[in-house]
Scaffold this motif. Structure first.
Motif, short mmCIF file in Angstrom:
data_model
loop_
_atom_site.label_atom_id
_atom_site.label_comp_id
_atom_site.label_asym_id
_atom_site.label_seq_id
_atom_site.Cartn_x
_atom_site.Cartn_y
_atom_site.Cartn_z
N ALA A 13 -1.66 1.54 13.55
CA ALA A 13 -1.24 2.48 14.43
C ALA A 13 0.37 2.87 14.24
O ALA A 13 0.85 4.07 14.41
N GLY A 14 0.94 1.77 13.86
CA GLY A 14 2.46 2.18 13.70
C GLY A 14 2.59 3.22 12.28
O GLY A 14 3.49 3.83 12.43
N VAL A 15 1.84 2.66 11.38
CA VAL A 15 1.79 3.54 10.19
C VAL A 15 1.43 5.19 10.57
O VAL A 15 2.19 5.61 10.03
N PHE A 72 2.80 9.42 -4.12
CA PHE A 72 1.84 10.14 -4.35
C PHE A 72 1.75 11.51 -3.29
O PHE A 72 1.64 12.50 -3.78
N ALA A 73 2.07 11.15 -2.02
CA ALA A 73 2.47 12.11 -1.11
C ALA A 73 3.38 13.21 -1.47
O ALA A 73 3.43 14.28 -1.02
N MET A 74 4.59 12.72 -1.90
CA MET A 74 5.51 13.28 -2.10
C MET A 74 5.42 14.24 -3.36
O MET A 74 6.06 15.36 -3.31
N ALA A 104 12.27 -4.12 -0.12
CA ALA A 104 11.98 -4.46 -1.77
C ALA A 104 10.96 -3.42 -2.00
O ALA A 104 10.86 -2.51 -3.04
N PRO A 105 9.88 -3.27 -1.26
CA PRO A 105 8.72 -2.27 -1.80
C PRO A 105 9.09 -0.96 -1.66
O PRO A 105 8.77 0.18 -2.20
N LEU A 133 0.88 -1.26 0.15
CA LEU A 133 0.21 -0.10 0.03
C LEU A 133 0.72 1.16 -0.04
O LEU A 133 0.65 2.32 -0.66
N MET A 134 2.03 1.33 0.69
CA MET A 134 2.85 2.39 0.93
C MET A 134 3.64 2.70 -0.56
O MET A 134 4.10 3.59 -0.62
N ILE A 135 3.67 1.79 -1.22
CA ILE A 135 4.48 1.99 -2.51
C ILE A 135 3.52 2.89 -3.28
O ILE A 135 4.16 3.71 -4.10
#
Length: 450
Positions: free
Chosen positions: A425-427, A265-267, A289-290, A258-260
């Motif tokens: 929560a960590g994310v 996008f956020a950046m 890897a991701p 998901l963070m890939i």
């Protein structure tokens, strides 16, 4: 689960003795350094083999162009296939012994990689900044979620080996002076992020969702140190249940994928420069890897700062964390079992050996390319460093295809909502903290890393 079946779970037997021949860390280091040494030997003898086998499909808007290019380079392409296959078969013989199935599976994987390279060179993909690694991931995910991956193919999906090999090869483009310069900064930033994220996930899992402490530690390690490898290593150190380790791995992979998409996008939305962007990805992504795929979607500079932050900074924590968590497990969680006291040698046992390969590669190239060499340095860059960088890109394509082909969303979401919420929560801590450290506080510093 599909992804888990393709990875080595542990290379450290219960007796504590390390079997070097069964560690993908070691084989990634040995294969990577062999490639680098071969490149140097070919260049020094005047045989331009590495530049010949490097295949880089030019940008196009007419499908006949890549087909003509591949046709005219078919001998080089076949030689590249044999080059990778020969080195990989030696490693697979030691790691799994499934040489015949790997040969068939890798042949398919290599052919699929060519398709991905063709798609990635298309003008449309360039226009929308859809990079080749992301295409590889999407292609793999589509195939694995539409059909069942046969066993002969799964034997070739050696994700950890491919990504570690790619990182070792990346060392050839990093002067060791840069690692020394940025290492302390990356390590300090990694310390802050790792501790904050670990404590957040662990506290949420145990206090809010009443999950088992060992399960919570396994989840927290995957989200704060180095993804799948950390979940496996910490799970083993604290003697977590196998089912809990599997769930932790699945959730780490899910959030990593998901963070890939989320981070690049956020950046772009925030107009963040490539240097700080790569450091933010290295701070916030769970797995190598991701994270590499996300950094590749930004720029080569982002790949460099990501590597410094994630590999030099966070990945090196794993041995220390394993020792600490084993000590906590024995002395606090289960005081009855003092017969298996943690050994300080576990720090070395768990240390990611491919990081050593990365540093050795950097030292070799730094020695070969001092500023005083002038034209000779340019020749080494053209005939050694650039071909190695292209081979590194192939290794990463194998990695992202393996992730996609090994990941079925149905399996990744089967662990229940409470572990997922704890990791989330960590994310929610990791991403804003990564932004604060990499962009606001250290942004000027990471911009200087070229």
């Amino acid at each position: 689960m599909a992804y888990i079946s393709t990875e080595k779970k542990s290379t450290v037997p219960s007796g504590g003795k390390l079997n070097l021949g069964k560690q993908d860390d070691y084989w990634a280091m040995w294969v990577g350094l062999t490639i680098i040494l071969l490149a140097i030997v070919f260049w020094s003898t005047g045989y331009n083999f590495m530049n010949w086998i490097v295949i880089k499909i030019p940008s196009y808007n007419d499908y006949s162009n890549p087909l003509n290019y591949l046709s005219s380079h078919k001998s080089a392409l076949f030689s590249l296939y044999l080059f990778f296959l020969t080195l990989f078969l030696i490693a697979i013989k030691a790691l799994t012994g499934e040489v015949k199935r790997f040969l068939v599976g890798f042949t398919f994987l290599f052919g699929l990689s060519i398709v991905v390279w063709v798609l990635g060179s298309w003008d449309v993909m360039k226009t929308y900044n859809i990079e080749t690694p992301l295409i590889a991931l999407i292609v793999g995910l589509l195939i694995s979620n539409i059909s069942i991956i046969p066993y002969w193919l799964s034997t070739a999906l050696q994700t950890q080996f491919y990504v570690k090999l790619g990182i070792v090869l990346m060392g050839a483009s990093f002067p060791v002076t840069l690692i020394i310069q940025a290492g302390s900064t990356a390590f300090a930033q990694a310390t802050i992020v790792s501790i904050a994220t670990f404590l957040t996930i662990y506290w949420t899992a145990t206090r809010v969702f009443s999950l088992d402490k060992r399960f919570a530690a396994t989840l927290a390690a995957g989200g704060s140190i180095c993804g799948v490898s950390a979940s496996i290593a910490i799970g083993s150190a604290v003697k977590a249940e196998k089912q809990h380790v599997s769930i932790a791995i699945s959730l780490v992979i899910l959030w990593s994928i998901l963070m890939i998409f989320i981070l690049p996008f956020a950046m772009r939305t925030l107009n963040i420069l490539p240097g700080p962007a790569g450091a933010w990805i290295g701070t916030s992504e769970f797995a190598d890897a991701p994270g590499m795929a996300a950094a590749a979607a930004i720029s080569e500079q982002a790949i460099k700062t990501f590597t410094l932050m994630k590999v030099v900074g966070r990945d090196m924590f794993i041995g220390i964390w394993c020792f600490i968590m084993a000590l906590v497990s024995i002395t606090r969680w289960d005081k009855r079992f003092f017969s298996s006291k943690p050994d300080a040698r576990d720090i070395w046992t768990r240390f990611p050996k491919f990081v050593i390969g990365f540093i050795i590669a950097s030292i070799i190239i730094t020695i070969l390319t001092p500023p005083s060499f002038g034209e000779n340095t340019q020749a080494i860059t053209k005939n050694v460093i650039l071909p190695i960088s292209e081979l590194r890109n192939w290794a990463f394509i194998f990695t992202f295809l393996s992730i996609g082909l090994s990941s079925r969303f149905k399996d990744l979401t089967s662990g229940g909502w409470r572990p997922f919420a704890a990791l989330t929560a960590g994310v929610l801590v990791n991403i804003p903290l990564g932004y604060l450290l990499s962009v606001i506080i250290m942004g000027n510093y990471w911009t200087t890393i070229k």
